[in-house]
Design a protein around this motif. Structure first.
Motif, PDB file in Angstrom:
ATOM      1  N   ALA A   1     -14.547 -60.162  -1.405  1.00  0.00           N
ATOM      2  CA  ALA A   1     -15.892 -59.772  -0.967  1.00  0.00           C
ATOM      3  C   ALA A   1     -16.161 -60.236   0.458  1.00  0.00           C
ATOM      4  CB  ALA A   1     -16.935 -60.340  -1.928  1.00  0.00           C
ATOM      5  N   ALA A   2     -15.684 -61.433   0.805  1.00  0.00           N
ATOM      6  CA  ALA A   2     -15.882 -61.949   2.162  1.00  0.00           C
ATOM      7  C   ALA A   2     -15.196 -61.058   3.190  1.00  0.00           C
ATOM      8  CB  ALA A   2     -15.365 -63.374   2.259  1.00  0.00           C
ATOM      9  N   ALA A   3     -14.021 -60.537   2.836  1.00  0.00           N
ATOM     10  CA  ALA A   3     -13.295 -59.653   3.761  1.00  0.00           C
ATOM     11  C   ALA A   3     -14.073 -58.362   3.992  1.00  0.00           C
ATOM     12  CB  ALA A   3     -11.901 -59.352   3.208  1.00  0.00           C
ATOM     13  N   LEU A   4     -14.638 -57.799   2.927  1.00  0.00           N
ATOM     14  CA  LEU A   4     -15.433 -56.586   3.082  1.00  0.00           C
ATOM     15  C   LEU A   4     -16.722 -56.860   3.835  1.00  0.00           C
ATOM     16  CD1 LEU A   4     -13.355 -55.533   0.980  1.00  0.00           C
ATOM     17  CD2 LEU A   4     -15.220 -54.197   0.006  1.00  0.00           C
ATOM     18  N   LEU A   5     -17.316 -58.026   3.580  1.00  0.00           N
ATOM     19  CA  LEU A   5     -18.538 -58.394   4.300  1.00  0.00           C
ATOM     20  C   LEU A   5     -18.258 -58.525   5.787  1.00  0.00           C
ATOM     21  CD1 LEU A   5     -21.494 -59.296   4.350  1.00  0.00           C
ATOM     22  CD2 LEU A   5     -20.716 -61.615   3.827  1.00  0.00           C
ATOM     23  N   ASP A   6     -17.147 -59.142   6.127  1.00  0.00           N
ATOM     24  CA  ASP A   6     -16.785 -59.302   7.533  1.00  0.00           C
ATOM     25  C   ASP A   6     -16.625 -57.948   8.216  1.00  0.00           C
ATOM     26  OD1 ASP A   6     -15.874 -61.017   9.808  1.00  0.00           O
ATOM     27  OD2 ASP A   6     -14.010 -59.910   9.503  1.00  0.00           O
ATOM     28  N   ALA A   7     -16.123 -56.958   7.464  1.00  0.00           N
ATOM     29  CA  ALA A   7     -15.946 -55.616   8.016  1.00  0.00           C
ATOM     30  C   ALA A   7     -17.194 -54.754   7.867  1.00  0.00           C
ATOM     31  CB  ALA A   7     -14.763 -54.927   7.334  1.00  0.00           C
ATOM     32  N   GLY A   8     -18.219 -55.262   7.146  1.00  0.00           N
ATOM     33  CA  GLY A   8     -19.427 -54.486   6.932  1.00  0.00           C
ATOM     34  C   GLY A   8     -19.205 -53.266   6.065  1.00  0.00           C
ATOM     35  N   ARG A   9     -18.319 -53.385   5.062  1.00  0.00           N
ATOM     36  CA  ARG A   9     -17.941 -52.228   4.259  1.00  0.00           C
ATOM     37  C   ARG A   9     -18.367 -52.390   2.800  1.00  0.00           C
ATOM     38  NH1 ARG A   9     -11.736 -50.844   5.462  1.00  0.00           N
ATOM     39  NH2 ARG A   9     -12.365 -48.883   4.474  1.00  0.00           N
ATOM     40  N   THR A  10     -18.538 -51.246   2.144  1.00  0.00           N
ATOM     41  CA  THR A  10     -18.854 -51.185   0.726  1.00  0.00           C
ATOM     42  C   THR A  10     -17.784 -50.359   0.033  1.00  0.00           C
ATOM     43  OG1 THR A  10     -21.251 -51.446   0.929  1.00  0.00           O
ATOM     44  CG2 THR A  10     -20.463 -50.214  -0.974  1.00  0.00           C
ATOM     45  N   GLY A  11     -17.317 -50.835  -1.123  1.00  0.00           N
ATOM     46  CA  GLY A  11     -16.312 -50.079  -1.855  1.00  0.00           C
ATOM     47  C   GLY A  11     -15.836 -50.840  -3.067  1.00  0.00           C
ATOM     48  N   THR A  12     -14.845 -50.284  -3.752  1.00  0.00           N
ATOM     49  CA  THR A  12     -14.326 -50.917  -4.949  1.00  0.00           C
ATOM     50  C   THR A  12     -13.058 -51.698  -4.649  1.00  0.00           C
ATOM     51  OG1 THR A  12     -13.170 -48.866  -5.524  1.00  0.00           O
ATOM     52  CG2 THR A  12     -15.300 -49.264  -6.572  1.00  0.00           C
ATOM     53  N   VAL A  13     -12.850 -52.733  -5.432  1.00  0.00           N
ATOM     54  CA  VAL A  13     -11.656 -53.563  -5.342  1.00  0.00           C
ATOM     55  C   VAL A  13     -11.019 -53.620  -6.719  1.00  0.00           C
ATOM     56  CG1 VAL A  13     -10.778 -55.904  -4.962  1.00  0.00           C
ATOM     57  CG2 VAL A  13     -12.508 -54.967  -3.437  1.00  0.00           C
ATOM     58  N   GLU A  14      -9.723 -53.376  -6.781  1.00  0.00           N
ATOM     59  CA  GLU A  14      -8.983 -53.454  -8.032  1.00  0.00           C
ATOM     60  C   GLU A  14      -8.255 -54.793  -8.086  1.00  0.00           C
ATOM     61  OE1 GLU A  14      -9.236 -51.066 -10.147  1.00  0.00           O
ATOM     62  OE2 GLU A  14      -9.902 -49.332  -8.966  1.00  0.00           O
ATOM     63  N   ILE A  15      -8.425 -55.512  -9.182  1.00  0.00           N
ATOM     64  CA  ILE A  15      -7.734 -56.780  -9.388  1.00  0.00           C
ATOM     65  C   ILE A  15      -6.880 -56.642 -10.640  1.00  0.00           C
ATOM     66  CG2 ILE A  15      -7.993 -59.252  -9.845  1.00  0.00           C
ATOM     67  CD1 ILE A  15     -10.560 -59.218  -8.310  1.00  0.00           C
ATOM     68  N   GLY A  16      -5.573 -56.836 -10.487  1.00  0.00           N
ATOM     69  CA  GLY A  16      -4.655 -56.683 -11.605  1.00  0.00           C
ATOM     70  C   GLY A  16      -4.842 -57.778 -12.644  1.00  0.00           C
TER      71      GLY A  16
ATOM     72  N   ILE B   1      -3.297 -41.363  11.431  1.00  0.00           N
ATOM     73  CA  ILE B   1      -4.581 -40.986  12.012  1.00  0.00           C
ATOM     74  C   ILE B   1      -5.628 -42.047  11.712  1.00  0.00           C
ATOM     75  CG2 ILE B   1      -6.458 -39.289  11.929  1.00  0.00           C
ATOM     76  CD1 ILE B   1      -4.377 -37.154  11.430  1.00  0.00           C
ATOM     77  N   HIS B   2      -5.584 -42.577  10.487  1.00  0.00           N
ATOM     78  CA  HIS B   2      -6.524 -43.615  10.073  1.00  0.00           C
ATOM     79  C   HIS B   2      -5.778 -44.924   9.918  1.00  0.00           C
ATOM     80  CE1 HIS B   2      -9.492 -40.512   9.435  1.00  0.00           C
ATOM     81  NE2 HIS B   2      -8.664 -39.880   8.625  1.00  0.00           N
ATOM     82  N   HIS B   3      -6.394 -45.991  10.368  1.00  0.00           N
ATOM     83  CA  HIS B   3      -5.802 -47.322  10.289  1.00  0.00           C
ATOM     84  C   HIS B   3      -6.568 -48.151   9.277  1.00  0.00           C
ATOM     85  CE1 HIS B   3      -3.279 -46.867  13.986  1.00  0.00           C
ATOM     86  NE2 HIS B   3      -4.191 -45.929  14.195  1.00  0.00           N
ATOM     87  N   ASP B   4      -5.832 -48.939   8.488  1.00  0.00           N
ATOM     88  CA  ASP B   4      -6.468 -49.757   7.460  1.00  0.00           C
ATOM     89  C   ASP B   4      -7.048 -51.042   8.008  1.00  0.00           C
ATOM     90  OD1 ASP B   4      -5.828 -47.947   5.487  1.00  0.00           O
ATOM     91  OD2 ASP B   4      -3.878 -48.867   5.100  1.00  0.00           O
ATOM     92  N   GLY B   5      -6.517 -51.524   9.121  1.00  0.00           N
ATOM     93  CA  GLY B   5      -6.955 -52.811   9.659  1.00  0.00           C
ATOM     94  C   GLY B   5      -8.215 -52.673  10.470  1.00  0.00           C
ATOM     95  N   GLY B   6      -8.621 -53.790  11.064  1.00  0.00           N
ATOM     96  CA  GLY B   6      -9.776 -53.800  11.945  1.00  0.00           C
ATOM     97  C   GLY B   6     -11.016 -54.257  11.232  1.00  0.00           C
TER      98      GLY B   6
END
Length: 385
Positions: free
Chosen positions: A168-183, A367-372
């Protein structure tokens, strides 16, 4: 649910029971993105939207049912061609909706209220909620703040709490909303887990130093990209609201003094357009030592060489100097203020997203990058084994 935080925070403060339906994922054409929400209180009052109209009635009923039985619900809605046309979904689509009851005495209520309070005040927080997984975890939630503090959790699974907090902290740092899958292994509870993480963050700052015509164009582009834009210049005759009506702030102050006292963070971009040594050198000496996302300075290549030499003389290291984007912007052949602003904005986006700035035609790069970091599209984010 954080997109309607102000209203829901008021409901919570008034002691109302309510249920909130949140878009978890979309497929095909859909009018609202993950994080969009509709809430219904015990009196039947509704706020927000999840689809633009065609499934609102069914979602309203799901919220009413969740209020009655106290159980969270995950529901998938598909659009027929006729429904799609009616709401502007010309290709049809599918949306997954998570409905969470928020009633007095529910263990999750204080956690959700804390997230709503932060979001309603314009603060930064990430809210992680269980979408699917073991029955004993459904309805659980965790709030994560930028300083690493958390509230809530997943029922006596401290390792899972730490894993979710990190995601969640990583998504917060990026200002993003979405789902996370945890095995199953990563969840520490013997089964895979899907979580919705909603980020509430203030707009990233763009501070433009130098009240020139190029700055006016950059303000417009910065606002278009979603920044909170400040213009700063020491000359009151130039730094006026009349010249920069679209800026959020116009500050008359020596640039380095303003930068010393204002708040910046890892998403802040600093654009120095003054190209005057008496302003640039003290300003850049400070700027290059701050934890900001981008520092760029306008000027010719000759100006850049002179500026770099002056910065070295005042103690700026080669490592610090390497952070400086100067001459500012990408090579677009820009001439006009608007073209130059586009050049600067393109470099800021490329820097944030990890782009190369090279033409896509004939290239073999993604075309799209996952980082940043920085604001980004919502959707399915990733997984943790």
């Amino acid at each position: 649910m954080l997109d309607i935080a102000e209203e829901l925070h008021r409901w919570a403060a008034e002691g109302r029971d309510f249920a909130v339906a949140t878009v978890v994922a979309v497929g095909g054409s859909a009018p609202r993105q993950p994080g969009a929400a509709l809430a219904v209180d015990a009196d039947g009052t509704a706020v927000g939207s999840v689809s633009g109209g065609c499934v609102e009635g069914a979602v309203y009923e799901l919220c009413a049912q969740a209020l009655r039985d106290g159980e969270p619900v995950l529901e998938r809605f598909g659009y027929s061609d006729d429904d799609a046309f009616a709401v502007g979904l010309t290709c049809g689509g599918v949306i997954d909706i998570l409905v969470t009851p928020v009633r007095a005495g529910d263990p999750v209520r204080p956690v959700l209220t804390a997230a709503l309070d932060t979001a309603a005040r314009g603060g930064a927080a990430a809210l992680a909620r269980v979408v699917s997984g073991p029955a004993d975890l459904r309805g659980r939630a965790l709030v994560v703040r930028p300083d690493g503090t958390t509230q809530g959790g997943f029922g006596g699974h401290p390792e899972l709490d730490r894993t979710v907090a990190a995601e969640a902290a990583a998504l917060l740092d990026a200002g993003r909303t979405g789902t996370v899958e945890i095995g199953a292994e990563g969840s520490r509870c013997g089964a895979p887990l899907t979580l919705l993480v909603e980020s509430s963050v203030p707009p990233p700052r763009m501070i433009v130093f130098g009240a020139i015509d190029f700055a006016a164009a950059l303000v417009r582009v910065g606002k278009f990209l979603g920044h909170h834009v400040t213009v700063c210049d020491a000359r009151p005759v130039f730094a006026t609201r009349a010249r920069f009506p679209e800026a959020d702030e116009v500050v008359v102050e020596w640039p380095h003094r303003y930068l010393e006292r204002t708040e910046v963070d890892g998403r802040t971009v600093l654009c120095v357009l003054t190209h005057d040594a008496k302003f640039d050198v003290p300003l850049l000496r400070l700027a290059l030592r701050l934890p900001v996302a981008y520092v760029g300075a306008m000027g010719s290549r000759r100006t850049h060489l002179d500026r770099a030499a002056r910065l070295r003389e005042v103690g700026v290291s080669e490592l610090e100097l390497a952070r400086l984007r100067s001459p500012i912007g990408l090579d677009l052949g820009a001439r006009t203020p608007e073209e130059t602003a586009l050049s600067i904005a393109a470099e800021i986006v490329a820097d944030r997203r990890g782009g190369s700035g090279t033409p896509l035609t004939g290239a073999h790069t993604p075309i799209h990058h996952d980082g940043g970091s920085g604001p980004g599209p919502a959707g399915r984010i990733g997984s943790v084994a």
